[in-house]
Design an enzyme around this catalytic site. Structure first.
Site, PDB file in Angstrom:
ATOM      1  N   ASN A   1      43.622   1.574 -15.574  1.00 18.10           N
ATOM      2  CA  ASN A   1      44.789   1.401 -16.443  1.00 18.10           C
ATOM      3  C   ASN A   1      45.100   2.763 -17.066  1.00 18.10           C
ATOM      4  O   ASN A   1      44.429   3.187 -17.997  1.00 18.10           O
ATOM      5  CB  ASN A   1      44.452   0.353 -17.517  1.00 18.10           C
TER       6      ASN A   1
ATOM      7  N   LYS B   1      47.575   3.685 -18.776  1.00 20.55           N
ATOM      8  CA  LYS B   1      48.265   3.596 -20.074  1.00 20.55           C
ATOM      9  C   LYS B   1      49.390   4.645 -20.144  1.00 20.55           C
ATOM     10  O   LYS B   1      50.054   4.905 -19.154  1.00 20.55           O
ATOM     11  CB  LYS B   1      47.258   3.725 -21.220  1.00 20.55           C
TER      12      LYS B   1
ATOM     13  N   HIS C   1      47.551  -7.124 -22.116  1.00 16.73           N
ATOM     14  CA  HIS C   1      46.585  -6.161 -22.641  1.00 16.73           C
ATOM     15  C   HIS C   1      46.632  -6.205 -24.169  1.00 16.73           C
ATOM     16  O   HIS C   1      47.702  -6.396 -24.759  1.00 16.73           O
ATOM     17  CB  HIS C   1      46.920  -4.753 -22.124  1.00 16.73           C
TER      18      HIS C   1
ATOM     19  N   GLU D   1      46.662  -4.003 -26.320  1.00 16.78           N
ATOM     20  CA  GLU D   1      47.622  -3.073 -26.935  1.00 16.78           C
ATOM     21  C   GLU D   1      49.026  -3.650 -26.911  1.00 16.78           C
ATOM     22  O   GLU D   1      49.819  -3.442 -27.829  1.00 16.78           O
ATOM     23  CB  GLU D   1      47.550  -1.715 -26.215  1.00 16.78           C
TER      24      GLU D   1
ATOM     25  N   GLU E   1      38.341  -8.094 -22.221  1.00 13.05           N
ATOM     26  CA  GLU E   1      38.305  -6.783 -22.873  1.00 13.05           C
ATOM     27  C   GLU E   1      38.120  -6.968 -24.375  1.00 13.05           C
ATOM     28  O   GLU E   1      39.100  -7.195 -25.099  1.00 13.05           O
ATOM     29  CB  GLU E   1      39.613  -6.029 -22.623  1.00 13.05           C
TER      30      GLU E   1
ATOM     31  N   GLY F   1      38.513   1.970 -25.731  1.00 17.19           N
ATOM     32  CA  GLY F   1      38.797   3.342 -26.157  1.00 17.19           C
ATOM     33  C   GLY F   1      37.926   3.821 -27.300  1.00 17.19           C
ATOM     34  O   GLY F   1      38.182   4.866 -27.892  1.00 17.19           O
TER      35      GLY F   1
ATOM     36  N   SER G   1      35.541   0.797 -22.600  1.00 10.42           N
ATOM     37  CA  SER G   1      34.634   1.942 -22.533  1.00 10.42           C
ATOM     38  C   SER G   1      33.652   1.879 -21.355  1.00 10.42           C
ATOM     39  O   SER G   1      32.515   2.335 -21.462  1.00 10.42           O
ATOM     40  CB  SER G   1      33.877   2.114 -23.858  1.00 10.42           C
TER      41      SER G   1
HETATM   42  P1  PGA Z   1      38.935   2.104 -22.034  1.00  6.96           P
HETATM   43  O1  PGA Z   1      40.187   1.113 -21.895  1.00  6.96           O
HETATM   44  O2  PGA Z   1      38.190   2.034 -20.724  1.00  6.96           O
HETATM   45  O3  PGA Z   1      39.518   3.446 -22.319  1.00  6.96           O
HETATM   46  O4  PGA Z   1      38.102   1.570 -23.161  1.00  6.96           O
HETATM   47  C1  PGA Z   1      40.091  -0.092 -21.195  1.00  6.96           C
HETATM   48  C2  PGA Z   1      41.409  -0.808 -21.241  1.00  6.96           C
HETATM   49  O5  PGA Z   1      42.067  -0.770 -22.283  1.00  6.96           O
HETATM   50  O6  PGA Z   1      41.836  -1.415 -20.256  1.00  6.96           O
END
Ligand code: PGA
Length: 253
Positions: free
Chosen positions: A9, A11, A98, A100, A170, A176, A216
Site C-alpha cells: 500500500n 499510500k 483502510h 486512514e 490492521e 506506521g 509495521s
Molecule cells: P505500515 O502500514 O506497514 O506502514 O504500518 C500498513 C498499512 O497501513 O496498510
C-alpha cells in the site's frame, strides 16, 4: 488452499516516475525470487495505475490494485474514481476501508458495503480492512469492534461471493508506528475473524478466505507473522516503498 498474498500500500507516496521505477524493480526481483504460490499486489496511487497495470502484465506473480474507489457508479461526484474506470485499465484489487480512510475521510461500514458490492460486481477483488484502535483494545472491545466491521460491510454477501473477498486485519495502533502486533495477538484476531466467518458461512468458506496482517510488517518480522496458521500474508505500507524490503517480505512464507 488459501491464496498467499503480499500487497503493498503505497499510500500518498511516490511521484509518477518514482512509482514506475519501483514497480519495475519489484517485478524484476520477484521474477527470480518469489514462489509461484505467492501473489504480490502493488496498490498504487490512481495516477500510477495504468502504467503499473502494463508493467505487472509481464510478471506472473504481480498484480495491480487501487487504494480506494468511489461508492457511486458514475455521475456528478467531483474528484471521485469509479470501479468502471479501474476495471477499464485492468486493475485487479481494490483496498477498501483502510483505517486512514475511515478516520480522515469518514468512511462508514455502510459506505464500505456499497464499495464492496461495486468492486465485486466488476469482478475485482476487495482487500477489505478492519482493525481496532489502541483504546478499544485496552477497553477489551477489540473483538466486538472488528466483528461488527465485518458483519456490517460484508455479511449481506452470499457464500460464493464472500469467498472472493480478501480481508486485511490492521490494528490501528500498529500502522506506521513501528509497533507490530505480536504473533499471538495477530493469530488470535485472525482466528477470531475466521471463526466469525464460519458462524455465518460455515468452516469450508471461512477456510478459503485469505486474511492478511497489516501494521509495521517488515522483513525482520514477516517470517514469524506468516508462520501463524491463520495469517495468509500481509498488507504492507512503509516497507512496500523499497523494492528489496517488499520482496524480502514476500519471501518470508
Ligand atoms: P505500515 O502500514 O506497514 O506502514 O504500518 C500498513 C498499512 O497501513 O496498510
Amino acid at each position: 488452499m488459501r491464496k498467499k498474498i503480499v500487497a503493498g500500500n503505497w499510500k500518498l507516496n511516490k511521484t509518477f516516475s518514482e512509482g514506475i521505477l519501483l514497480a519495475k524493480e519489484v517485478g524484476e526481483l520477484s521474477k527470480n525470487e518469489i514462489n509461484s504460490d505467492v501473489q504480490l499486489v502493488l496498490c498504487t496511487p490512481y495516477i500510477h495505475l495504468q502504467q503499473v497495470s502494463d508493467i505487472v502484465s509481464d510478471f506472473k506473480n504481480l498484480s495491480v490494485g487501487a487504494q480506494n474507489c468511489s461508492n457511486k457508479a458514475s455521475g456528478a461526484f467531483t474528484g471521485e474514481v469509479s470501479v468502471d474506470m479501474l476495471k477499464s485499465i485492468h486493475v485487479e484489487y481494490v483496498i477498501l476501508g483502510h483505517s486512514e480512510r475511515r478516520e480522515y475521510f469518514l468512511e462508514t461500514n455502510n459506505m464500505l458495503k456499497e464499495k464492496t458490492d461495486l468492486v465485486l460486481s466488476r469482478s475485482m477483488t476487495p482487500i477489505f480492512c478492519c482493525g481496532e484502535t489502541l483504546s478499544q483494545r485496552e477497553a477489551n472491545i477489540h473483538f466486538s469492534f472488528v466483528t461488527q466491521q465485518l458483519t456490517e460491510s460484508l455479511f449481506h454477501l452470499d457464500a460464493d461471493t464472500i469467498k472472493k473477498v480478501v480481508i486485511a486485519y490492521e490494528p490501528i495502533w500498529a500502522i506506521g508506528t513501528g509497533v507490530t502486533a505480536s504473533t499471538a495477538q495477530a493469530q488470535e484476531m485472525h482466528l477470531l475473524i475466521r471463526n466469525h466467518l464460519a458462524t455465518k458461512y460455515g468452516q469450508d468458506v471461512a477456510n478459503s478466505i485469505s486474511i492478511l496482517y497489516g501494521g509495521s510488517a517488515k522483513p525482520s518480522n514477516a517470517k514469524e507473522l506468516f508462520a501463524c496458521p491463520d495469517v495468509d500474508g500481509g498488507l504492507i505500507g512503509g516497507a512496500s516503498l523499497v523494492a528489496r524490503d517488499f520482496v524480502d517480505i514476500a519471501k518470508s512464507f
